[in-house]
Design an enzyme around this catalytic site. Sequence first.
Site, PDB file in Angstrom:
ATOM      1  N   GLN A  71       0.998  -1.063   0.257  1.00 41.07           N
ATOM      2  CA  GLN A  71      -0.102   0.167  -0.108  1.00 41.07           C
ATOM      3  C   GLN A  71       1.055   1.193   0.043  1.00 41.07           C
ATOM      4  O   GLN A  71       2.207   1.089   0.072  1.00 41.07           O
ATOM      5  CB  GLN A  71      -0.827  -0.189   1.349  1.00 41.07           C
ATOM      6  CG  GLN A  71      -0.426   0.232   2.634  1.00 41.07           C
ATOM      7  CD  GLN A  71      -1.120   0.161   3.525  1.00 41.07           C
ATOM      8  OE1 GLN A  71      -2.093  -0.551   3.801  1.00 41.07           O
ATOM      9  NE2 GLN A  71      -1.368   0.889   4.829  1.00 41.07           N
ATOM     10  N   GLY A  72       0.094   1.843  -0.994  1.00 42.20           N
ATOM     11  CA  GLY A  72       0.769   3.572  -0.992  1.00 42.20           C
ATOM     12  C   GLY A  72       0.626   4.497  -0.284  1.00 42.20           C
ATOM     13  O   GLY A  72      -1.084   4.562  -0.706  1.00 42.20           O
ATOM     14  N   TYR A  73       0.223   5.866  -0.397  1.00 41.19           N
ATOM     15  CA  TYR A  73      -0.482   7.217  -0.166  1.00 41.19           C
ATOM     16  C   TYR A  73      -0.099   7.811  -1.141  1.00 41.19           C
ATOM     17  O   TYR A  73       0.974   8.233  -1.485  1.00 41.19           O
ATOM     18  CB  TYR A  73      -0.153   7.508   1.404  1.00 41.19           C
ATOM     19  CG  TYR A  73      -0.262   6.274   1.919  1.00 41.19           C
ATOM     20  CD1 TYR A  73      -1.332   6.195   3.156  1.00 41.19           C
ATOM     21  CD2 TYR A  73       0.674   5.455   2.450  1.00 41.19           C
ATOM     22  CE1 TYR A  73      -2.092   5.528   3.920  1.00 41.19           C
ATOM     23  CE2 TYR A  73      -0.471   4.799   3.520  1.00 41.19           C
ATOM     24  CZ  TYR A  73      -1.152   4.742   3.946  1.00 41.19           C
ATOM     25  OH  TYR A  73      -1.268   3.886   4.986  1.00 41.19           O
ATOM     26  N   LEU A  74      -0.848   8.583  -1.986  1.00 39.34           N
ATOM     27  CA  LEU A  74      -1.261   9.704  -2.631  1.00 39.34           C
ATOM     28  C   LEU A  74      -1.131  10.775  -2.421  1.00 39.34           C
ATOM     29  O   LEU A  74      -1.248  11.767  -2.886  1.00 39.34           O
ATOM     30  CB  LEU A  74      -2.533   9.839  -3.588  1.00 39.34           C
ATOM     31  CG  LEU A  74      -2.429   7.363  -4.668  1.00 39.34           C
ATOM     32  CD1 LEU A  74      -3.973   7.312  -5.461  1.00 39.34           C
ATOM     33  CD2 LEU A  74      -1.052   7.456  -5.785  1.00 39.34           C
ATOM     34  N   ASN A 116       0.032   3.744   9.400  1.00 37.40           N
ATOM     35  CA  ASN A 116       0.976   3.218   7.740  1.00 37.40           C
ATOM     36  C   ASN A 116       1.540   4.082   7.014  1.00 37.40           C
ATOM     37  O   ASN A 116       2.620   4.732   6.328  1.00 37.40           O
ATOM     38  CB  ASN A 116       0.100   2.479   7.239  1.00 37.40           C
ATOM     39  CG  ASN A 116       0.266   0.713   7.762  1.00 37.40           C
ATOM     40  OD1 ASN A 116       1.430   0.436   7.204  1.00 37.40           O
ATOM     41  ND2 ASN A 116      -0.755   0.712   8.174  1.00 37.40           N
TER      42      ASN A 116
END
Length: 164
Positions: A27-30, A144
């Site tokens: 998972q990543g954060y935009l 996270n």
Amino acid sequence: MGYEIERKFLVRGDYKSHSFKSFPIKQGYLSVSGLSVIRVRVRGNEAFITVKSASKDGAIRRHEWEYAIPVEDAVEMLGLCENTVVEKTRHLVEYGGHTFEVDEFHGDNQGLVIAEIELEDEDEPFERPGWLGEEVTGQVRYYNSYLSRHPYKEWTEGRINPPR
């Protein structure tokens, strides 16, 4: 309107032998702002985009909206994330009528293991398994989105002083 009521704990001891299912997550954060986070996640062969309100200190309830998206789109979106993509294995453990989600982190967050439990009500009682450690609900450094910017390895190497 969607809500998430969640409590977080560090993990000590054996939880894996009690797990009934495990799967990889990337998972990543935009976007991460003071008001919200926008996350893209690939979980096994599924993908989701999620919008969450920022967590107020110590709060266990926050807004959350999650939508399924094509895996191919999610993989492309992960390439747009400015910070580290968080990689972990999620282990599901049933205990006392609840499901604990135990995240075993990899890569730059190797060595960190966090259990989460989602509740129906902020005051809902639940049984605590013996492997459940210190509660860290509301401590920003265990989110996270924070780990994507300040990986756990930096804490253990003393390069930063994470907020308490």
